[in-house]
Design a protein around this motif. Structure first.
Motif, PDB file in Angstrom:
ATOM      1  N   ALA A 105     -13.267   7.159  -3.175  1.00  0.00           N
ATOM      2  CA  ALA A 105     -11.949   6.483  -2.380  1.00  0.00           C
ATOM      3  C   ALA A 105     -10.759   6.788  -1.374  1.00  0.00           C
ATOM      4  N   ASP A 133      -8.417   3.929  -0.090  1.00  0.00           N
ATOM      5  CA  ASP A 133      -7.068   4.276   0.065  1.00  0.00           C
ATOM      6  C   ASP A 133      -6.593   4.603   1.868  1.00  0.00           C
ATOM      7  N   ILE A 189       1.499   3.004  -3.259  1.00  0.00           N
ATOM      8  CA  ILE A 189       1.154   1.624  -2.640  1.00  0.00           C
ATOM      9  C   ILE A 189       1.652   0.609  -2.914  1.00  0.00           C
ATOM     10  N   ILE A 216      -7.279  -3.744  -1.561  1.00  0.00           N
ATOM     11  CA  ILE A 216      -8.083  -3.144  -1.779  1.00  0.00           C
ATOM     12  C   ILE A 216      -8.971  -4.688  -2.870  1.00  0.00           C
ATOM     13  N   SER A 237       2.332   7.751   0.055  1.00  0.00           N
ATOM     14  CA  SER A 237       1.356   7.705  -0.806  1.00  0.00           C
ATOM     15  C   SER A 237       1.641   6.490  -1.607  1.00  0.00           C
ATOM     16  N   GLY A 272      -5.597   0.201   1.219  1.00  0.00           N
ATOM     17  CA  GLY A 272      -4.222   0.337   1.608  1.00  0.00           C
ATOM     18  C   GLY A 272      -3.356   0.251   2.659  1.00  0.00           C
ATOM     19  N   ASP A 273      -3.088   1.617   2.304  1.00  0.00           N
ATOM     20  CA  ASP A 273      -2.314   1.896   3.525  1.00  0.00           C
ATOM     21  C   ASP A 273      -1.964   1.095   3.949  1.00  0.00           C
ATOM     22  N   ASP A 308      -5.839   6.828   8.296  1.00  0.00           N
ATOM     23  CA  ASP A 308      -5.856   5.592   7.306  1.00  0.00           C
ATOM     24  C   ASP A 308      -6.055   4.200   8.163  1.00  0.00           C
TER      25      ASP A 308
END
Length: 257
Positions: free
Chosen positions: A88, A92, A119, A127, A117, A95-96, A235
């Motif tokens: 993932a 990740d 979400i 996501i 970290s 999402g960030d 990210d």
């Protein structure tokens, strides 16, 4: 003289294999052993090749799954396998990035949020939306299904090369992608993209459509990142790969292509 040539050949083979292993270790969970030398810049050209490896594994799995279940169920399993194989990593980042960028926040505030970290709602929505689009696209594939499952993950990881090449890194003090920006990459770093481009030839007009969309998505994301942040982070690179992958699967499944 022949012995020297042989030794040089072995040296370069080991060097390139080491870089490929480093790229695989960075982007996947495949246990190939740690490379002897950590070479961030050297592994960058192999990102599309790692995508080919991932796509080949998913395509082989799909060949079995689609004989046991209906295409929608097999496609869900394909998406889950991609998530598992990459731990993932790109999700990740997606999402960030969504938490940081989708809102009226300053650049500094957005960078702070992306470093957290935890979400948020926007990250979760991004996501779920991305996975849904990817599933819908794969489930609709018919002609060239197996080949598209191989090619598109390569394009997705190849998109990150453009972010590294054309945008500045947004965290000078360090971060996930910091090592990739120490030195500018040259045009030779893009040679790995010749593999998916070459394979797209076997798709006919579908391949032309795929390459057009890859270029359009990449340019749009670079423009948005430049205008919104004026930089890129690890990210945002992950988000770039995830968005490209989901949209390519969706767009290639449009009726008529």
């Amino acid at each position: 003289m022949e012995q020297i040539k042989f030794q040089r050949t072995i040296f370069f083979m080991v060097k390139y294999m080491n870089r490929l292993i480093a790229a695989i270790e960075f982007l996947t969970i495949l246990p190939l052993g740690k490379p002897k030398i950590y070479d961030p810049k050297g592994m960058i050209p192999y990102f599309p090749i790692v995508g080919i490896i991932l796509g080949t594994m998913v395509s082989a799995f799909d060949q079995v799954a689609i004989r046991l279940w209906s295409p929608p169920i097999a496609s869900v399993l394909d998406v889950i396998l991609l998530v598992v194989l990459t731990a993932a990593l790109h999700l990740d980042g997606l999402g960030d990035t969504a938490d940081g960028l989708l809102g009226h926040r300053s650049r500094e505030k957005a960078l702070t949020i992306m470093k957290d970290s935890r979400i948020g709602v926007m990250g979760l929505a991004a996501i779920l939306g991305g996975l849904s689009l990817k599933w819908a696209g794969i489930a609709s594939l018919d002609v060239h299904r197996s080949l598209l499952l191989i090619i598109i993950p390569a394009y997705a990881r190849g998109s990150m090369l453009f972010g590294i090449r054309f945008l500045e890194y947004g965290r000078p003090g360090g971060g996930t992608g910091h090592d990739f920006f120490n030195d500018p990459i040259n045009t030779g770093a893009f040679l790995g993209l010749l593999v998916p481009i070459g394979l797209s030839y076997f798709l006919g007009w579908q391949g032309v459509w795929l390459n057009f969309n890859f270029a359009a998505i990449t340019l749009t994301l670079l423009y948005y990142y430049k205008k919104r942040m004026g930089c890129i982070t690890g990210d945002m690179l992950g988000a770039m790969a995830e968005i490209t992958e989901s949209l390519l699967f969706l767009l290639i499944s449009i009726r008529g292509f």
